[in-house]
Scaffold this active site. Structure first.
Site, PDB file in Angstrom:
ATOM      1  N   HIS A   1     -82.802  34.050  25.977  1.00  0.00           N
ATOM      2  CA  HIS A   1     -82.448  33.611  24.628  1.00  0.00           C
ATOM      3  C   HIS A   1     -83.600  33.844  23.664  1.00  0.00           C
ATOM      4  O   HIS A   1     -83.461  34.544  22.676  1.00  0.00           O
ATOM      5  CB  HIS A   1     -82.049  32.125  24.660  1.00  0.00           C
ATOM      6  CG  HIS A   1     -81.619  31.584  23.343  1.00  0.00           C
ATOM      7  ND1 HIS A   1     -81.613  30.234  23.048  1.00  0.00           N
ATOM      8  CD2 HIS A   1     -81.181  32.202  22.215  1.00  0.00           C
ATOM      9  CE1 HIS A   1     -81.191  30.052  21.805  1.00  0.00           C
ATOM     10  NE2 HIS A   1     -80.933  31.216  21.276  1.00  0.00           N
TER      11      HIS A   1
ATOM     12  N   HIS B   1     -51.191  30.314  18.819  1.00  0.00           N
ATOM     13  CA  HIS B   1     -50.442  31.090  17.841  1.00  0.00           C
ATOM     14  C   HIS B   1     -50.974  32.526  17.843  1.00  0.00           C
ATOM     15  O   HIS B   1     -51.953  32.852  18.499  1.00  0.00           O
ATOM     16  CB  HIS B   1     -50.590  30.437  16.468  1.00  0.00           C
ATOM     17  CG  HIS B   1     -49.570  30.879  15.464  1.00  0.00           C
ATOM     18  ND1 HIS B   1     -48.325  31.357  15.805  1.00  0.00           N
ATOM     19  CD2 HIS B   1     -49.621  30.911  14.102  1.00  0.00           C
ATOM     20  CE1 HIS B   1     -47.658  31.664  14.714  1.00  0.00           C
ATOM     21  NE2 HIS B   1     -48.421  31.398  13.668  1.00  0.00           N
TER      22      HIS B   1
ATOM     23  N   GLY C   1     -47.479  27.552  16.873  1.00  0.00           N
ATOM     24  CA  GLY C   1     -46.942  28.016  15.606  1.00  0.00           C
ATOM     25  C   GLY C   1     -45.490  28.390  15.815  1.00  0.00           C
ATOM     26  O   GLY C   1     -44.929  28.214  16.903  1.00  0.00           O
ATOM     27  N   SER C   2     -44.884  28.982  14.815  1.00  0.00           N
ATOM     28  CA  SER C   2     -43.449  29.306  14.921  1.00  0.00           C
ATOM     29  C   SER C   2     -43.179  30.308  16.027  1.00  0.00           C
ATOM     30  O   SER C   2     -42.133  30.249  16.696  1.00  0.00           O
ATOM     31  CB  SER C   2     -42.948  29.848  13.576  1.00  0.00           C
ATOM     32  OG  SER C   2     -43.747  30.956  13.149  1.00  0.00           O
TER      33      SER C   2
ATOM     34  N   GLU D   1     -44.435  30.508  18.863  1.00  0.00           N
ATOM     35  CA  GLU D   1     -44.555  29.934  20.202  1.00  0.00           C
ATOM     36  C   GLU D   1     -43.387  29.024  20.571  1.00  0.00           C
ATOM     37  O   GLU D   1     -43.194  28.690  21.743  1.00  0.00           O
ATOM     38  CB  GLU D   1     -45.851  29.130  20.326  1.00  0.00           C
ATOM     39  CG  GLU D   1     -47.101  29.983  20.323  1.00  0.00           C
ATOM     40  CD  GLU D   1     -47.336  30.658  18.985  1.00  0.00           C
ATOM     41  OE1 GLU D   1     -47.453  31.902  18.954  1.00  0.00           O
ATOM     42  OE2 GLU D   1     -47.365  29.946  17.961  1.00  0.00           O
TER      43      GLU D   1
ATOM     44  N   GLU E   1     -57.311  25.154  17.154  1.00  0.00           N
ATOM     45  CA  GLU E   1     -57.316  26.010  18.337  1.00  0.00           C
ATOM     46  C   GLU E   1     -58.667  26.027  19.055  1.00  0.00           C
ATOM     47  O   GLU E   1     -58.726  26.174  20.279  1.00  0.00           O
ATOM     48  CB  GLU E   1     -56.923  27.443  17.950  1.00  0.00           C
ATOM     49  CG  GLU E   1     -55.492  27.584  17.497  1.00  0.00           C
ATOM     50  CD  GLU E   1     -55.276  27.308  16.015  1.00  0.00           C
ATOM     51  OE1 GLU E   1     -54.155  27.512  15.522  1.00  0.00           O
ATOM     52  OE2 GLU E   1     -56.254  26.870  15.351  1.00  0.00           O
TER      53      GLU E   1
ATOM     54  N   GLY F   1     -73.598  28.739  24.301  1.00  0.00           N
ATOM     55  CA  GLY F   1     -74.330  28.144  23.194  1.00  0.00           C
ATOM     56  C   GLY F   1     -73.499  27.951  21.944  1.00  0.00           C
ATOM     57  O   GLY F   1     -74.029  27.597  20.894  1.00  0.00           O
TER      58      GLY F   1
END
Length: 526
Positions: free
Chosen positions: A280, A70, A25-26, A28, A47, A400
């Site tokens: 689980h 970002h 993004g800006s 970075e 992302e 998972g």
């Protein structure tokens, strides 16, 4: 004086973190300015896919990897994928942009207020440097913490810091090196050896950390010396043992009662490189049968501390294997007779049974193929048909969390382009990381994606029956044609009908990515 950016780039270069997975993004852009030619920036379109690709790449290379995200929104988008990286103990170094310092307190747009708190408790360490001069040191800590903890770390850096000047003392970070060794003491080793050698019926449980640490073949040698049964720990994300070896009993079920039942008759259970245990399904019962002792060896101190039963030794499992190999008698010289593979089941109607698909993969592709699997409902079919005897043959979303499969397979294939890589992906899970196909096309990654289309969330249907909820809505996903989606991202794709056609297509060896869509019958995980 050199800038913070220049010192940071040089530090990352010296540490070997020159492959950067990102979606900038800006905030970075100032970090990415003047990026040296030795760096490779791998762009992902979301992302979550970025972290999934980096996760697969880091697991396959065994090295820490830099991820560039970002601020709050971009980092938030990545958190689902981050859960898998945490569970697989993947050393990702997440470097996120931040608004310039004077705008953070104002909560200006794209400011990440209290940035370190956003990623906790997922990451092992998170920070935002108190001043620009501390950025190189903090970046070094992020790298070393990721390696030492074997867990993702997170560093937020205001974007005006990168152009600031460094003091001379900041250059000291360039020559730093931090290592870890963890050997059992003499007394600890003596007690462990006594426990193992005095056991009448020992059993061995191996976790994904064994494969991650390069101990696959060592574990085989230890198991053959012990001569007892071997299980893989529940919720398996890497395969630590050949699945058709005569000592292998499969993956432990992820419920308390069935795990306890599996250990009936064993006086000692030695667990190497796994938590105890990642359950689980809610299937209550005693943790262990009466008369059974459990000893866990792991270099993950947190996993040792939170276990609800047994004894734990926080040490390098590889060192413990070496120690035990020195005192255990060698077996008679005979090659293990691997169990044969049963004939694959077939399905009624035009759709293929998943076992037919997996049999085609097993028979057609090279033995060293690496498989990234995200098709939970076909789990039992997978283990019935596959014959995996090499390290790094199996990757699965460790927590998972759907969305690892496609990006993870791209990362694994990028990490080892000389080794065949196949993503075995369900049609439901594919949509969580579908944008990774674009990166695969742009990078011309040598990857085969086998897309299993059954039109439903099969694992959820099975769980609905388990929980007594047979009428839950939102489980069917009709009308998906992932070949058309893949073509739109630039990946050649085709629909395959029938086992013989699938085998013929798999026998082809394209240079870049491809997607093969196969309609499959609905099956259950077990």
């Amino acid at each position: 004086m050199p800038s913070v950016r220049r010192v940071s780039h040089e530090f990352l270069e010296r540490q070997g973190l020159t492959t950067v997975f990102g979606n900038p993004g800006s905030n970075e852009l100032p970090f990415l300015a003047e990026l040296p030619d030795s760096f490779r920036y791998v762009l992902g379109l979301h992302e979550g896919a970025v972290v999934g690709m980096a996760d697969g790449f880091a697991q396959a290379t065994g090295r820490a990897v830099l991820v560039n995200l970002h601020a709050a929104s971009g980092s938030g988008n990545a958190m689902g994928a981050l859960t898998n990286a945490v569970a697989s103990r993947t050393p990702l170094v997440i470097l996120a942009g931040q608004q310039l310092r004077s705008a953070v307190g104002l909560e200006a747009n794209l400011a990440n207020v209290d940035a370190p708190a956003l990623m906790k408790p997922l990451v092992g360490w998170a920070a935002e440097p108190a001043c620009a001069e501390d950025v190189p040191r903090a970046l070094a800590q992020a790298v070393f913490e990721a390696r030492l903890q074997q867990r993702p770390t997170y560093l937020s850096v205001p974007y005006d810091d990168w152009a600031a000047d460094c003091e001379d003392n900041a250059l000291a970070v360039l020559d730093r090196n931090v290592q870890r060794a963890s050997l059992p003491s003499g007394e600890q080793g003596r007690r462990l050896v006594e426990d193992v050698t005095s056991a009448r019926r020992p059993a061995l449980v191996l976790g994904g950390d064994i494969d991650s640490a390069g101990l696959f073949h060592d574990a085989v040698r230890l198991a053959e010396r012990l001569g007892g049964p071997v299980w893989a720990a529940p919720s398996l994300f890497r395969l630590p043992f050949p699945n058709r070896h005569p000592l292998f009993r499969g993956v432990l079920p992820a419920g308390i009662a069935p795990v306890s039942e599996a250990f009936e008759g064993h006086d000692l259970v030695l667990v190497l490189g796994a938590p105890v245990f990642r359950y689980h399904e809610h299937l209550p019962g005693p943790y262990l049968p009466r008369g059974t002792r459990l000893v866990q060896v792991t270099d993950d101190a947190s996993a040792a501390a939170r276990a609800p039963m047994g004894e734990a030794l926080v040490a390098d499992p590889g060192a413990v294997i070496d120690l035990l190999m020195k005192v255990l008698d060698a077996p008679a010289a005979a090659e293990a007779a691997y169990r044969p593979v049963p004939e694959p089941q077939t399905a009624d109607g035009p759709a293929m049974h998943p076992e037919e698909v997996f049999a085609a993969l097993r028979d057609t592709l090279p033995e060293d193929t690496a498989y990234v699997v995200e098709s939970t409902s076909t789990n039992s079919s997978w283990w019935r048909q596959m014959d995996l005897r090499r390290p790094g043959s199996y990757y699965f979303p460790a927590a998972g969390g759907l969305g690892f499969g496609l990006p993870g397979s791209v990362g694994v294939a990028m990490a080892q382009p000389g080794r065949p890589t196949v993503g075995v992906i369900g049609d439901g899970s594919a949509n969580y990381g579908i944008t990774a196909l674009w990166t695969a096309a742009q990078q011309q990654v040598p990857l085969t994606v086998v897309l299993l289309r059954n039109g439903t969330y099969g694992a959820l249907r099975w769980f609905g029956d388990l929980l007594g909820v047979p009428d839950a809505p939102g489980l069917d996903i009709p009308g998906l044609d992932l070949t058309r989606v893949a073509e739109g991202y630039g990946v050649p794709s085709r629909q395959v009908n029938g086992a013989e056609e699938l085998r013929a297509v798999l026998a082809e060896r394209p240079d870049g990515p491809r997607l093969i869509q196969v309609d499959t019958a609905l099956t259950t995980p077990s």
